[in-house]
Every structure is written in C-alpha cells, then in structure tokens.
Design a protein around this motif. Structure first.
Motif, PDB file in Angstrom:
ATOM      1  N   SER A 131       0.819  -1.202   0.000  1.00 54.51           N
ATOM      2  CA  SER A 131       0.000   0.000   0.000  1.00 54.51           C
ATOM      3  C   SER A 131       0.861   1.264   0.000  1.00 54.51           C
ATOM      4  CB  SER A 131      -0.916   0.018   1.227  1.00 54.51           C
ATOM      5  OG  SER A 131      -1.790  -1.087   1.192  1.00 54.51           O
ATOM      6  N   ASN A 162     -13.696   2.743  -5.314  1.00 58.90           N
ATOM      7  CA  ASN A 162     -13.271   3.718  -4.309  1.00 58.90           C
ATOM      8  C   ASN A 162     -12.627   3.049  -3.103  1.00 58.90           C
ATOM      9  OD1 ASN A 162     -14.532   5.549  -5.975  1.00 58.90           O
ATOM     10  ND2 ASN A 162     -16.057   6.203  -4.492  1.00 58.90           N
ATOM     11  N   VAL A 163     -13.336   2.079  -2.554  1.00 56.41           N
ATOM     12  CA  VAL A 163     -12.862   1.406  -1.332  1.00 56.41           C
ATOM     13  C   VAL A 163     -11.508   0.764  -1.570  1.00 56.41           C
ATOM     14  CG1 VAL A 163     -13.321  -0.462   0.303  1.00 56.41           C
ATOM     15  CG2 VAL A 163     -15.187   1.035  -0.416  1.00 56.41           C
ATOM     16  N   PHE A 166      -8.719   3.476  -1.978  1.00 60.54           N
ATOM     17  CA  PHE A 166      -8.337   4.131  -0.725  1.00 60.54           C
ATOM     18  C   PHE A 166      -7.463   3.206   0.127  1.00 60.54           C
ATOM     19  CE2 PHE A 166     -11.958   7.146  -1.387  1.00 60.54           C
ATOM     20  CZ  PHE A 166     -11.196   8.302  -1.313  1.00 60.54           C
ATOM     21  N   MET A 167      -7.722   1.916   0.052  1.00 60.39           N
ATOM     22  CA  MET A 167      -6.892   0.962   0.799  1.00 60.39           C
ATOM     23  C   MET A 167      -5.502   0.849   0.168  1.00 60.39           C
ATOM     24  SD  MET A 167      -9.779  -1.954   1.583  1.00 60.39           S
ATOM     25  CE  MET A 167      -8.717  -3.046   2.521  1.00 60.39           C
ATOM     26  N   PHE A 172      -5.455   3.021   4.083  1.00 60.93           N
ATOM     27  CA  PHE A 172      -6.545   3.073   5.052  1.00 60.93           C
ATOM     28  C   PHE A 172      -7.015   1.665   5.380  1.00 60.93           C
ATOM     29  CE2 PHE A 172      -8.021   7.460   3.319  1.00 60.93           C
ATOM     30  CZ  PHE A 172      -7.098   8.098   4.140  1.00 60.93           C
ATOM     31  N   GLU A 176     -12.248   2.743   7.452  1.00 64.12           N
ATOM     32  CA  GLU A 176     -11.860   4.105   7.059  1.00 64.12           C
ATOM     33  C   GLU A 176     -12.177   4.335   5.589  1.00 64.12           C
ATOM     34  OE1 GLU A 176      -8.050   6.181   8.897  1.00 64.12           O
ATOM     35  OE2 GLU A 176      -7.663   4.088   8.414  1.00 64.12           O
ATOM     36  N   SER A 177     -11.811   3.351   4.772  1.00 61.66           N
ATOM     37  CA  SER A 177     -12.016   3.467   3.330  1.00 61.66           C
ATOM     38  C   SER A 177     -13.493   3.627   2.984  1.00 61.66           C
ATOM     39  CB  SER A 177     -11.459   2.233   2.612  1.00 61.66           C
ATOM     40  OG  SER A 177     -10.062   2.170   2.748  1.00 61.66           O
ATOM     41  N   TYR A 180     -14.467   7.372   3.505  1.00 57.71           N
ATOM     42  CA  TYR A 180     -13.887   8.234   2.469  1.00 57.71           C
ATOM     43  C   TYR A 180     -14.530   7.953   1.106  1.00 57.71           C
ATOM     44  CZ  TYR A 180     -10.232  10.179   5.453  1.00 57.71           C
ATOM     45  OH  TYR A 180      -9.566  10.873   6.435  1.00 57.71           O
ATOM     46  N   SER A 181     -14.859   6.701   0.864  1.00 55.91           N
ATOM     47  CA  SER A 181     -15.529   6.327  -0.373  1.00 55.91           C
ATOM     48  C   SER A 181     -16.879   7.041  -0.495  1.00 55.91           C
ATOM     49  CB  SER A 181     -15.753   4.809  -0.412  1.00 55.91           C
ATOM     50  OG  SER A 181     -16.612   4.451  -1.479  1.00 55.91           O
TER      51      SER A 181
END
Length: 259
Positions: A131, A162-163, A166-167, A172, A176-177, A180-181
């Motif tokens: 990551s 999105n998820v 973000f990871m 994240f 968390e993801s 933010y998603s």
C-alpha cells in the motif's frame, strides 16, 4: 408494483452501501437494469438520487459519531471527484445519444464486470499488495477525478473501486475506506445531479418513484451506518468480498440480456 420493487432494491442497496462504502449504486444499477424497463438515463438518475441521499445520511451520522477526516485528503479527492463527475456525465450523455440503450447497458456492465474482477483479484492478493500513502495534492486530485468519472459514467456510485483504491493508495483500513468512499460518492453524484438539473433530464423520471427511492435511501443510509459502526473491519471486508462475487454474476446476466 414497480415502485415497491424499486423500494426493496434501494433499501437493501443503501443498507449494504453504507456498511461497506459501496454507496449502493453498484447494487441498484445492475438490479434495475435486470428488472426495470426504464432507459439507461432514467436508471442512472434514480441510482444517483438514491446514492446521493444515502451519502448525506451516512456522512452526517459518521461525523456525529466522532469520525475525523483527513482534511487534505478529503478536500483534494472531493474536488477531483466533482470534475470527474462532470466528465463522466459528459461521456455518458455522448454514449446515450450515439448508441442504442442496450449497447450503453452492455458497455456499463462490461466495465463494471472488469472493475469487479480487478477488486476480487485484489482481495485475494491483498496481503501481497504494498500500500502507498499518497500526499501529493495533484495526485490525490487525479485519484478523485478518475473515481468520480468511473462512478458517474457507470452509474454505480463508484463504491467498489473507491474502497479498494483508498486501501491501496492511502493505506486506510477497510472501515476508514468506506467513509472516504462515501464522501467521494457524494461529490461525484452532486455534479451529475446538477448537470441533469441544468439539462432538464428530470422531465424523464417518474416523481412517484423518485419519492419512494429518496425516502427509502434515507432509511437505508441510517440503518447501514449504524451497522457499520458496530462491525469489525474483518466482517465488513467479508461482506464486501461476497457482494463483489454476487454482483459479477449479475453484470454477466445483464450483458447477456442486453445482447
């Protein structure tokens, strides 16, 4: 009967969407394609309204529960997703005017299937993926732009991609993801709805269906967020992975049906 069916689909979709950060559009769009006789444009609008409503409820609930956003990440991603939403809606509008309704659905579901396969492969190899921790404002803006574009063009709210992004790009955790998603989804769908308002596309929709969809999305967003706050990262991740596999089969079925 149609409104009742829409209501059931939206309730299920927004509950799952708020739990997993998928937004719900990734469930609403392919299932509406499967059961509804509406055009891709109308289905996209219904999906956007449901997802937008759910995202407002979910973000408000998360904030009240004490979730703290990284303002820099949220700011640049949100700005990018607004522009991405505008571009995605422009491409979608071009496709609906140039191609038949069935071909548009095939393109959308084919891209959805590719996205879902990518996410499933990532889920299987998640521990092997290194990551990142993006900090460059321009790169964060570009991430938001791409996610917003995909979200609006495919009419799915963008949640699955999105998820995962973000990871991968921000390191994240799953929960968390998801939050933010949903923020990204909110701004991408906001730009889509604004463009459709300006263009007058709303004249195509049934307002009785719209009222049902919006009310049910509020309920689904609230219930889903409550559940999300009580589940562990592992359980949320498991629900997410199972859903990706199920939706892949729905996408294949939609492609077959449209052809």
């Amino acid at each position: 009967m149609t409104n009742a069916l829409y209501g059931i689909i939206v309730l299920f979709a927004t509950i799952i969407g708020a739990i997993t950060g998928l937004g719900g559009g990734v469930i609403i769009k392919p299932l509406f394609d499967l059961v509804a006789r509406d055009s891709a444009t109308v289905i996209g609008l219904y999906s956007a309204m449901a997802v937008f409503t759910m995202s407002i409820v979910s973000i408000t609930k998360q904030k009240r529960n004490g979730f703290r956003f990284d303002k820099k990440t949220v700011g640049y991603v949100s700005l990018g997703s607004i522009f991405g939403g505008l571009v995605g809606e422009g491409i979608f509008d071009f496709c609906t005017k140039s191609l038949s309704n069935n071909y548009v659905k095939v393109i959308q579901n084919a891209l959805l299937l590719i996205t879902l396969v990518f996410i499933i492969v990532y889920g299987i190899n998640q521990k092997k993926v290194v990551s990142k921790e993006l900090r460059n404002p321009f790169v964060i803006f570009l991430v938001g732009l791409i996610l917003g574009l995909v979200s609006v063009f495919m009419g799915i709210g963008g949640g699955p991609l999105n998820v995962a992004m973000f990871m991968i790009l921000f390191s994240f955790f799953m929960k968390e993801s998801t939050v933010y998603s949903i923020v990204t989804i909110f701004f991408a769908q906001l730009s889509k709805l604004m463009l459709n308002f300006i263009s007058g596309t709303y004249s195509l929709i049934d307002w009785r269906s719209t009222i049902v969809i919006v009310i049910v999305a509020i309920v689904g967003g609230y219930i889903g967020t409550l559940i999300n706050q009580r589940l562990s990262n592992k359980i949320v991740n498991n629900i997410y992975n199972v859903l990706m596999i199920a939706l892949s089969f729905v996408a294949v079925l939609n492609i077959y049906q449209a052809l």
